[in-house]
Design a protein around this motif. Structure first.
Motif, PDB file in Angstrom:
ATOM      1  N   GLY A   1      36.106   9.766   5.345  1.00 26.60           N
ATOM      2  CA  GLY A   1      36.408  10.724   6.406  1.00 26.60           C
ATOM      3  C   GLY A   1      37.808  11.291   6.238  1.00 26.60           C
ATOM      4  O   GLY A   1      38.321  11.420   5.129  1.00 26.60           O
TER       5      GLY A   1
ATOM      6  N   ASP B   1      34.112  21.381   9.388  1.00 25.99           N
ATOM      7  CA  ASP B   1      34.393  19.988   9.014  1.00 25.99           C
ATOM      8  C   ASP B   1      34.061  19.701   7.560  1.00 25.99           C
ATOM      9  O   ASP B   1      34.790  18.974   6.869  1.00 25.99           O
ATOM     10  CB  ASP B   1      33.642  19.019   9.936  1.00 25.99           C
ATOM     11  CG  ASP B   1      32.131  19.244   9.955  1.00 25.99           C
ATOM     12  OD1 ASP B   1      31.696  20.409   9.918  1.00 25.99           O
ATOM     13  OD2 ASP B   1      31.378  18.251  10.012  1.00 25.99           O
TER      14      ASP B   1
ATOM     15  N   ARG C   1      29.568  13.332   6.842  1.00 23.11           N
ATOM     16  CA  ARG C   1      29.580  14.013   8.131  1.00 23.11           C
ATOM     17  C   ARG C   1      28.168  14.123   8.718  1.00 23.11           C
ATOM     18  O   ARG C   1      27.180  13.940   8.010  1.00 23.11           O
ATOM     19  CB  ARG C   1      30.173  15.424   7.972  1.00 23.11           C
ATOM     20  CG  ARG C   1      31.604  15.453   7.452  1.00 23.11           C
ATOM     21  CD  ARG C   1      32.582  14.922   8.468  1.00 23.11           C
ATOM     22  NE  ARG C   1      32.566  15.726   9.684  1.00 23.11           N
ATOM     23  CZ  ARG C   1      33.133  15.369  10.841  1.00 23.11           C
ATOM     24  NH1 ARG C   1      33.759  14.218  10.941  1.00 23.11           N
ATOM     25  NH2 ARG C   1      33.069  16.153  11.890  1.00 23.11           N
TER      26      ARG C   1
ATOM     27  N   GLU D   1      39.987   7.493   8.353  1.00 25.80           N
ATOM     28  CA  GLU D   1      39.274   7.613   9.623  1.00 25.80           C
ATOM     29  C   GLU D   1      38.364   6.410   9.842  1.00 25.80           C
ATOM     30  O   GLU D   1      38.279   5.864  10.940  1.00 25.80           O
ATOM     31  CB  GLU D   1      38.462   8.910   9.606  1.00 25.80           C
ATOM     32  CG  GLU D   1      37.783   9.265  10.912  1.00 25.80           C
ATOM     33  CD  GLU D   1      37.112  10.636  10.870  1.00 25.80           C
ATOM     34  OE1 GLU D   1      36.588  11.049  11.919  1.00 25.80           O
ATOM     35  OE2 GLU D   1      37.100  11.292   9.806  1.00 25.80           O
ATOM     36  N   TYR D   2      37.668   5.991   8.792  1.00 27.84           N
ATOM     37  CA  TYR D   2      36.767   4.838   8.852  1.00 27.84           C
ATOM     38  C   TYR D   2      36.555   4.315   7.435  1.00 27.84           C
ATOM     39  O   TYR D   2      37.103   4.871   6.467  1.00 27.84           O
ATOM     40  CB  TYR D   2      35.432   5.206   9.516  1.00 27.84           C
ATOM     41  CG  TYR D   2      34.732   6.410   8.932  1.00 27.84           C
ATOM     42  CD1 TYR D   2      33.921   6.305   7.808  1.00 27.84           C
ATOM     43  CD2 TYR D   2      34.885   7.674   9.513  1.00 27.84           C
ATOM     44  CE1 TYR D   2      33.278   7.413   7.268  1.00 27.84           C
ATOM     45  CE2 TYR D   2      34.244   8.791   8.981  1.00 27.84           C
ATOM     46  CZ  TYR D   2      33.443   8.653   7.870  1.00 27.84           C
ATOM     47  OH  TYR D   2      32.814   9.735   7.328  1.00 27.84           O
TER      48      TYR D   2
ATOM     49  N   TRP E   1      35.001   1.071  11.849  1.00 31.05           N
ATOM     50  CA  TRP E   1      36.086   1.845  12.470  1.00 31.05           C
ATOM     51  C   TRP E   1      37.107   0.875  13.063  1.00 31.05           C
ATOM     52  O   TRP E   1      36.741  -0.030  13.819  1.00 31.05           O
ATOM     53  CB  TRP E   1      35.540   2.742  13.584  1.00 31.05           C
ATOM     54  CG  TRP E   1      34.635   3.840  13.113  1.00 31.05           C
ATOM     55  CD1 TRP E   1      33.376   3.722  12.591  1.00 31.05           C
ATOM     56  CD2 TRP E   1      34.922   5.246  13.133  1.00 31.05           C
ATOM     57  NE1 TRP E   1      32.867   4.960  12.288  1.00 31.05           N
ATOM     58  CE2 TRP E   1      33.789   5.925  12.617  1.00 31.05           C
ATOM     59  CE3 TRP E   1      36.027   6.011  13.536  1.00 31.05           C
ATOM     60  CZ2 TRP E   1      33.725   7.317  12.493  1.00 31.05           C
ATOM     61  CZ3 TRP E   1      35.965   7.395  13.432  1.00 31.05           C
ATOM     62  CH2 TRP E   1      34.833   8.033  12.898  1.00 31.05           C
TER      63      TRP E   1
ATOM     64  N   SER F   1      30.645   8.378  19.371  1.00 30.04           N
ATOM     65  CA  SER F   1      29.826   7.959  18.214  1.00 30.04           C
ATOM     66  C   SER F   1      28.795   9.057  17.932  1.00 30.04           C
ATOM     67  O   SER F   1      27.588   8.852  18.062  1.00 30.04           O
ATOM     68  CB  SER F   1      29.120   6.636  18.515  1.00 30.04           C
ATOM     69  OG  SER F   1      30.022   5.654  18.953  1.00 30.04           O
ATOM     70  N   ASP F   2      29.290  10.214  17.522  1.00 34.02           N
ATOM     71  CA  ASP F   2      28.548  11.478  17.571  1.00 34.02           C
ATOM     72  C   ASP F   2      27.129  11.441  17.003  1.00 34.02           C
ATOM     73  O   ASP F   2      26.191  11.909  17.635  1.00 34.02           O
ATOM     74  CB  ASP F   2      29.317  12.566  16.811  1.00 34.02           C
ATOM     75  CG  ASP F   2      30.735  12.749  17.305  1.00 34.02           C
ATOM     76  OD1 ASP F   2      31.203  11.929  18.114  1.00 34.02           O
ATOM     77  OD2 ASP F   2      31.390  13.713  16.894  1.00 34.02           O
TER      78      ASP F   2
ATOM     79  N   ARG G   1      28.275   7.545   6.213  1.00 35.82           N
ATOM     80  CA  ARG G   1      28.099   8.719   7.067  1.00 35.82           C
ATOM     81  C   ARG G   1      28.555   8.471   8.516  1.00 35.82           C
ATOM     82  O   ARG G   1      27.787   8.090   9.376  1.00 35.82           O
ATOM     83  CB  ARG G   1      26.650   9.223   7.041  1.00 35.82           C
ATOM     84  CG  ARG G   1      26.539  10.660   7.604  1.00 35.82           C
ATOM     85  CD  ARG G   1      25.108  11.173   7.678  1.00 35.82           C
ATOM     86  NE  ARG G   1      24.469  11.346   6.403  1.00 35.82           N
ATOM     87  CZ  ARG G   1      24.607  12.418   5.606  1.00 35.82           C
ATOM     88  NH1 ARG G   1      25.383  13.414   5.968  1.00 35.82           N
ATOM     89  NH2 ARG G   1      23.965  12.470   4.455  1.00 35.82           N
ATOM     90  N   TYR G   2      29.804   8.693   8.755  1.00 26.53           N
ATOM     91  CA  TYR G   2      30.385   8.817  10.094  1.00 26.53           C
ATOM     92  C   TYR G   2      30.005   7.634  10.988  1.00 26.53           C
ATOM     93  O   TYR G   2      30.488   6.526  10.756  1.00 26.53           O
ATOM     94  CB  TYR G   2      29.968  10.180  10.662  1.00 26.53           C
ATOM     95  CG  TYR G   2      30.972  10.810  11.603  1.00 26.53           C
ATOM     96  CD1 TYR G   2      32.335  10.762  11.361  1.00 26.53           C
ATOM     97  CD2 TYR G   2      30.539  11.484  12.747  1.00 26.53           C
ATOM     98  CE1 TYR G   2      33.242  11.358  12.226  1.00 26.53           C
ATOM     99  CE2 TYR G   2      31.443  12.100  13.621  1.00 26.53           C
ATOM    100  CZ  TYR G   2      32.784  12.022  13.362  1.00 26.53           C
ATOM    101  OH  TYR G   2      33.679  12.620  14.209  1.00 26.53           O
ATOM    102  N   TRP G   3      29.130   7.800  11.982  1.00 21.86           N
ATOM    103  CA  TRP G   3      28.807   6.700  12.892  1.00 21.86           C
ATOM    104  C   TRP G   3      27.456   6.052  12.576  1.00 21.86           C
ATOM    105  O   TRP G   3      26.875   5.384  13.433  1.00 21.86           O
ATOM    106  CB  TRP G   3      28.830   7.202  14.344  1.00 21.86           C
ATOM    107  CG  TRP G   3      30.233   7.477  14.802  1.00 21.86           C
ATOM    108  CD1 TRP G   3      30.882   8.680  14.791  1.00 21.86           C
ATOM    109  CD2 TRP G   3      31.175   6.525  15.304  1.00 21.86           C
ATOM    110  NE1 TRP G   3      32.171   8.536  15.267  1.00 21.86           N
ATOM    111  CE2 TRP G   3      32.382   7.225  15.594  1.00 21.86           C
ATOM    112  CE3 TRP G   3      31.128   5.146  15.552  1.00 21.86           C
ATOM    113  CZ2 TRP G   3      33.510   6.600  16.105  1.00 21.86           C
ATOM    114  CZ3 TRP G   3      32.257   4.530  16.068  1.00 21.86           C
ATOM    115  CH2 TRP G   3      33.434   5.250  16.339  1.00 21.86           C
TER     116      TRP G   3
END
Length: 418
Positions: A401, A184, A193, A390-391, A352, A159-160, A345-347
């Motif tokens: 993503g 990326d 990202r 991706e999510y 997910w 979970s970056d 934004r990602y995590w």
């Protein structure tokens, strides 16, 4: 067969690079640790030989001390940063120098059980690799024997850029010895990202540990980021239960006793991280000594590996329902509306499929089949509407993503086909 299952299988074929699967083309062109474990469980539903191969290719990158790195660079690619030259790990096969959540033994048990009789000989070397890795977790990442394992880099959590790291990561300098040349954001919209300052801190940590020669004791002493993390520890416990089961299956009674002792220690340690006032479990920042109170999905993952008292399980489920209220797709990885919430934004907010898969298993384990079914339907509907992204943005349902994503395909198979 449902058209989406056919498409899920096609994605795994498209992302196959010779016995291992990349998460998606270009954005992630190598073999990732926990991605491959989820993918192996997908393969186990229809091709156990290929499922075994996925895990076998992953342990080609295992270190002598037992760590299974988070990336194995089987072949070169210039579409990803940081590559092997940044990690400087000096292994026969180039790898990263950090690890990822230990889903491996969970996958191994599923693959072994799917393979049926006669699979013991092929399973044993993978079992040995898993046991070595579990021993590494407890020696390298819990040297004080607390039962909670620590992460020395946010990437190890999977979970970056989670809000869970905001306070701990802010203490890490943004200076680096390595030029940060991001790839990326050339593949995916930058708004989805991590930010540049996050990347600078991520690479500062890589530089710090490379300067330690990747020696675990030196890294532990020098780490500017050190979090005893609840999601990783809960996954380690579930994997430990599955590893203990395999040890007994193979008549390895001494191994089984050793693993059972790890599991007992960790079970007690996770329970001590329950915070009734928050209705979730918390990680601990080992540098400040304080709880990590950021509201993220990690606080619910112990459902996967604990048989909780009814009042605790009910409180977790009620809190998750409150987070999901009014959303198009559950379950958000950050509580909607808080300062760190960013649904694309990602995590920092998105849903997910693999996290949902873990939570669904946790609901079933803890006597909440209706919550499991509701989350399963939400996840399946999102994928069927938007494809194997991706999510997903939990507010709009948009797939975000990378696209054609391997672990989303594997999760879909488990959630729609079993």
């Amino acid at each position: 067969m449902n058209v989406h299952i056919t498409e899920a299988k096609r994605i795994l074929v498209a992302n196959d690079r010779g016995g291992y699967t990349v998460p998606t083309d270009r954005l992630y062109p190598f073999q990732w640790n926990w991605d491959s474990a989820f993918v192996a469980m997908g393969f186990a539903l229809y091709d156990t030989d290929r499922a075994y191969r996925e895990l076998e290719r992953l342990i080609e990158g295992q270190w002598a001390d037992g760590m299974i790195p988070h990336i194995v660079f089987h072949q070169p690619s210039d579409t990803y940063f940081p590559g092997p030259n940044v990690w400087r790990t000096r292994h026969t096969i180039p790898t990263s120098g950090i690890t990822q959540p230990p889903v491996f033994a969970i996958a191994l048990r599923k693959v072994f059980e799917a393979a049926g009789s006669g699979a013991e000989a092929r399973t044993l070397p993978l079992y040995e690799a898993a046991l070595k890795w579990h021993r590494w977790w407890y020696s390298a990442r819990d040297p004080e024997g607390t039962g909670l394992v620590a992460l020395l880099h946010p990437w190890e959590s999977g979970s970056d850029n989670s809000p869970a790291w905001d306070i701990a990561l802010a203490r890490v300098p943004t200076t680096t010895d390595t030029p940060v040349v991001r790839k990326d954001t050339g593949h995916v919209n930058a708004s989805m990202r991590p930010r540049d300052e996050d990347y600078n801190r991520f690479i500062h940590l890589v530089d710090t540990y490379a300067a330690c020669g990747w020696d675990p004791a030196m890294q532990w002493g020098k780490a500017p980021f050190k979090v005893a993390e609840i999601q990783t520890t809960a996954i380690l416990l579930k994997a430990g239960e599955d590893l203990e089961h395999l040890a007994r299956e193979f008549g390895r009674t001494e191994d089984a006793a050793e693993i059972a002792a790890f599991n007992d220690l960790t079970r007690k340690a996770i329970l001590a991280q329950w915070r009734p006032a928050l209705s979730r479990f918390v990680s601990r920042d080992l540098i400040s000594g304080e709880d990590v109170e950021a509201a993220t999905q990690a606080g619910f993952i112990p459902l996967l590996s604990l048989d909780l008292e009814k009042n605790i399980a009910d409180a977790l489920v009620d809190e998750m329902k409150a987070w999901s209220k009014g959303l198009k797709v559950a379950f958000p990885t950050t509580k909607p509306g808080i300062a760190g919430w960013e649904p694309k934004r990602y995590w920092r907010g998105p849903a997910w499929a693999i996290i949902n898969w873990l939570l669904i298993d946790g609901f079933k384990r803890n006597g909440h089949p209706e919550a499991a079914e509701e989350l399963r339907r939400s996840t399946v509907a999102a994928i069927e509407a938007e494809g194997f992204a991706e999510y997903f943005d939990p507010v709009t349902g948009e797939g975000c993503g990378g696209l054609g994503f391997s672990w989303t395909a594997a999760a879909y198979m488990w959630l729609a086909w079993t």
